[in-house]
Write an enzyme that holds these catalytic residues in place. Structure first.
Site, PDB file in Angstrom:
ATOM      1  N   SER A  42       0.750  -1.292   0.024  1.00  0.00           N
ATOM      2  CA  SER A  42       0.001   0.045  -0.078  1.00  0.00           C
ATOM      3  C   SER A  42       0.788   1.127  -0.003  1.00  0.00           C
ATOM      4  CB  SER A  42      -0.828  -0.119   1.121  1.00  0.00           C
ATOM      5  OG  SER A  42      -2.315   1.021   1.035  1.00  0.00           O
ATOM      6  N   ASP A 154      -5.449  -3.791  -2.321  1.00  0.00           N
ATOM      7  CA  ASP A 154      -4.564  -3.458  -1.179  1.00  0.00           C
ATOM      8  C   ASP A 154      -3.667  -4.716  -0.764  1.00  0.00           C
ATOM      9  OD1 ASP A 154      -3.315  -2.655   1.444  1.00  0.00           O
ATOM     10  OD2 ASP A 154      -4.189  -0.573   0.687  1.00  0.00           O
TER      11      ASP A 154
END
Length: 257
Positions: A42, A154
């Site tokens: 991320s 993510d």
């Protein structure tokens, strides 16, 4: 510094709190610690990519302090996410010079999750900007990203701090940077806070077990920093520096271990 040992650094997810990674890298470099492998999840993937493509940390710091959110936020009809993520990808293309992951100056990996199989995906080749977008695609917030026929979201969903990834890349000594571990004291004000907090809670137990492969875990105190507190970039970076300095005695001890 580590007598021939290869050092790997894993930079974890955390949205605005991920800017603390910049401060950590500054301290490591100032202490003479050479980084041989980088992995990011991320927001950690953003900082890892900018560093690995050769940008000076001072420039990365200035970018963090000055780039407005509208530069990378692109709201869309919420079919699979509130934001498309195209602006983020375009920004990363610009900042990385459209490089592929395998063209970076350091061995680099990004972590994402395949929605179809529910498995972690480690991206080590292909366009860097696309991989970063996938690694940052927080479910509900950003639309998933299709790469090689897989619908990716993510990496923090399954591997918030990818310490095991840099270990697998060849690191002898693994430094993990977890910017979410103390994020408990800020107010939940809007949907972005709700979504990111939910992912953080879900991934916490999984990440705790995986971080055991790390030799050193650096945990900046960011308890009062909300996911979208990008306006506090300077303060967040400074806290990363402080946490890294506190870890230096242990790192020096490992040097002689």
């Amino acid at each position: 510094m580590f007598q021939g040992k290869k050092v790997g650094v894993a930079l974890g997810s955390g949205l605005a709190r991920g800017l603390a990674h910049i401060g950590v890298l500054k301290v490591l470099l100032d202490a003479g610690i050479r980084i041989d492998y980088l992995a990011g999840s991320s927001m950690g993937s953003v900082v890892a990519a900018l560093f690995a493509c050769g940008l000076k940390l001072k420039l990365i710091e200035r970018l963090a302090e000055s780039i407005p959110r509208r530069t990378w936020m692109d709201f869309t009809f919420p079919r699979m996410g509130l934001m498309a993520g195209e602006r983020l990808e375009e920004l990363m293309q610009l900042l990385t010079g459209r490089r592929r992951i395998e063209e970076m100056e350091l061995p680099l990996a990004f972590v994402a999750v395949d929605l179809g199989s529910g498995e972690k995906v480690v991206l080590r080749s292909g366009p860097a900007a696309r991989a970063i977008r996938a690694s940052c695609a927080i479910p509900g917030m950003f639309c998933p990203v299709k790469i090689d026929g897989k619908l990716l979201v993510d990496g923090g969903v399954l591997d918030r701090v990818p310490a095991g990834v840099v270990k697998e890349m060849g690191a002898d000594l693994v430094i993990a940077v977890d910017v979410d571990s103390f994020a408990t004291e800020y107010k939940i004000n809007h949907i972005f806070d709700v979504l990111s907090k939910t992912i953080e809670i879900m991934s916490r137990e999984i990440s705790a077990a995986k971080q055991q492969v790390a030799d050193v875990v650096i945990t900046p105190d960011l308890s009062d920093i909300a996911p979208f507190h990008f306006h506090r970039a300077s303060e967040i970076i400074a806290r990363g520096e402080e946490a890294a300095r506190q870890a230096l005695p242990l790192l020096r001890k490992l040097k002689h271990g």
